[in-house]
Design an enzyme around this catalytic site. Structure first.
Site, short mmCIF file in Angstrom:
data_model
loop_
_atom_site.label_atom_id
_atom_site.label_comp_id
_atom_site.label_asym_id
_atom_site.label_seq_id
_atom_site.Cartn_x
_atom_site.Cartn_y
_atom_site.Cartn_z
N GLU A 1 0.03 -2.45 -3.35
CA GLU A 1 0.48 -1.07 -3.58
C GLU A 1 1.21 -0.88 -4.90
O GLU A 1 2.40 -0.54 -4.91
CB GLU A 1 1.39 -0.60 -2.44
N GLU B 1 -3.47 -2.71 5.62
CA GLU B 1 -2.29 -2.25 6.38
C GLU B 1 -2.62 -0.92 7.03
O GLU B 1 -3.16 -0.03 6.38
CB GLU B 1 -1.06 -2.01 5.47
C1 FCB Z 1 3.77 -0.17 2.82
C2 FCB Z 1 4.22 -1.51 2.32
C3 FCB Z 1 4.71 -2.42 3.41
C4 FCB Z 1 5.47 -1.68 4.48
C5 FCB Z 1 4.76 -0.45 4.93
C6 FCB Z 1 5.45 0.32 6.02
O1 FCB Z 1 3.85 0.76 1.80
O2 FCB Z 1 3.15 -2.17 1.68
O3 FCB Z 1 5.44 -3.44 2.81
O4 FCB Z 1 6.77 -1.45 4.13
O5 FCB Z 1 4.55 0.38 3.84
#
Ligand code: FCB
Length: 450
Positions: free
Chosen positions: A168, A356
């Protein structure tokens, strides 16, 4: 593959959980490790209650137990990050053997538990010494990252099938340097653009370094794409939404997949036209071919023009519908949209992993000793269906990693946000699988949803 009620994923589909070193490990400076910029940011009050990753979920010591738990929950793969300051405590070329030894043991334990490692090289824990030399505003940091990436991938070559360069970059750049919510807490939009470029460059420089060290591994990057809709069809709202989408999506996908920056962002980010920042050859470097795209999904917002907001005039708001406890939109269906984005906007046919997906809920241990997180189950149920729809529309989706295995240190919100499928009682470090963990085990067992 899916009808109204049941969805079955392909046989070789990978189910995993994602984590990040600083958020779970604790023991920051044992075995010769160094501090990172988040340690300083927490001390300076940048995080809720000055919470930091000092102890976190004590995963540094409890990884064997956590891997066994993940495996018992049916997970097949474990996304983790290597802590840069454990390998290079002061950001220099002097590397810490004890750091490598630790992660060698971690990889042994993953293998013993049949968990395939997917490793992120940079999940936000920049060595503090490099932060003090200008951090990601300093172009040299990108070169330091490539050196670190080369050293790590050489050491672990052959043991890690998936390497992710950076996690990210949008969050590091725009939460860290434009909104000031994340470390180092700067508020300067153009500075965020410079950081975005240097992170893109870091990725581009690392790709050939990783390939040279570990030719067999797949190399990718994890971007957090965002669903951004205009509040109305008024041209000002439409333009504001395009700017936010350009910032969050275009600024990262376009250079990676197409070797250019979105021109409509130049008026907002003059750095992108500054030949001292975006130097000759940078964009070719950044667009080095990769093997897969990692996509993280959290954000679905509506954007309205607001003249009081500096630079972009873009006001981000939650969409209509259910909200989370922190007032953001609860839109698992948006996962389909972000998965389709690289294909729709850039004709990208790369394999994709959801690296994620998840959300924070108000989790607690109830009097029966259970964590009944039915809202998370509902969220995942809808998100997985959205992922399956994207596959029907042509996305080569190979796996899904939930965020996250354990409740953890959640950056600016410290320990107040719980995203795990396993509850962590921080005082005792007891792990309690939430109901979502048992539900997920069933989903993985039948490789689908009914
Ligand atoms: C993302 C991050 C991760 C976590 C989630 C909730 O942006 O990559 O580390 O904090 O959010």
């Amino acid at each position: 593959m899916s009808n109204e009620t049941s969805v079955i994923f392909p046989d070789d589909f990978i189910w995993g959980a994602a984590t990040a070193a600083y958020q779970i490990e604790g023991s920051r400076t044992v075995d010769g490790g160094g501090e990172c910029l988040w340690d300083e940011f927490a001390r300076q009050g940048g995080t809720l209650n000055c919470d930091s990753g000092e102890i976190a979920a004590d995963h540094y010591n409890r990884y064997p137990e956590d891997h066994a738990l993940a495996s018992n929950l049916g997970l097949q793969s474990f996304r983790m990050s290597i802590s840069w300051p454990r390998i290079s405590p002061d950001g220099s070329a002097v590397l810490n053997k004890a750091g490598f030894d630790h992660y060698d043991r971690v990889l042994d334990s993953l293998a013993e538990n049949n968990l395939t490692p997917m490793i992120t090289l940079y999940h936000w824990d920049l060595p503090l010494a490099l932060q003090h030399k200008g951090g990601w505003l300093n172009r040299d940091t990108a070169y330091r990252f490539a050196d670190y990436a080369a050293a790590v991938t050489q050491h672990f070559a052959g043991r890690v099938p998936f390497w992710i360069t950076t996690n990210e970059p949008w969050s590091c750049a725009f939460l860290g340097y434009a909104r000031g919510l994340h470390a180092p807490g700067v508020r300067d939009y153009n500075a965020a653009g410079i950081v975005a470029h240097n992170l893109n460059l870091a990725h581009g420089l690392a790709v050939p370094a990783i390939r040279a060290s570990d030719g067999e591994a797949s190399v990718g990057v994890a971007h957090c794409l965002q669903v951004i809709e205009p509040f109305s069809d008024h041209p000002k709202d439409v333009e504001a939404a395009q700017t936010v989408s350009g910032e969050a999506n275009g600024l990262f996908l376009e250079p990676t997949l197409q070797g250019s920056y979105p021109q409509h962002m130049f008026p907002y980010l003059p750095c992108l036209e500054d030949p001292a920042i975006v130097r000759e050859g940078d964009l070719e470097c950044i667009s080095a071919p990769i093997d897969f795209l990692g996509l993280n999904y959290y954000v679905h917002e509506v954007v309205r023009f607001d003249r009081t907001i500096p630079v972009t005039g873009a006001c981000r708001m939650a969409p209509l519908g259910p909200l989370t406890t922190i007032g953001s939109g609860l839109r698992p269906d948006g996962l389909e949209k972000i998965l389709l984005m690289p294909l729709r906007d850039y004709g990208c046919r790369l394999p994709v992993y959801v690296t994620e997906v998840g959300y924070l809920f108000n989790d607690y241990v109830n009097p029966n000793g259970r964590v009944n997180d039915c809202a998370r189950i509902k969220y995942y149920n809808e998100a997985f269906r959205a992922a399956a729809r994207s596959m029907e529309k042509g996305v080569d989706l190979r796996g899904i990693y939930v965020w996250t295995l354990l409740d953890d240190f959640e950056w600016d919100s410290g320990y107040s946000s719980r995203y795990g499928i396993v509850f962590v009682e921080y005082g005792s470090q007891k792990r309690i699988p939430k109901d979502s963990a048992y539900w997920l085990r069933e989903v993985i067992g039948r490789n689908g949803l009914t």
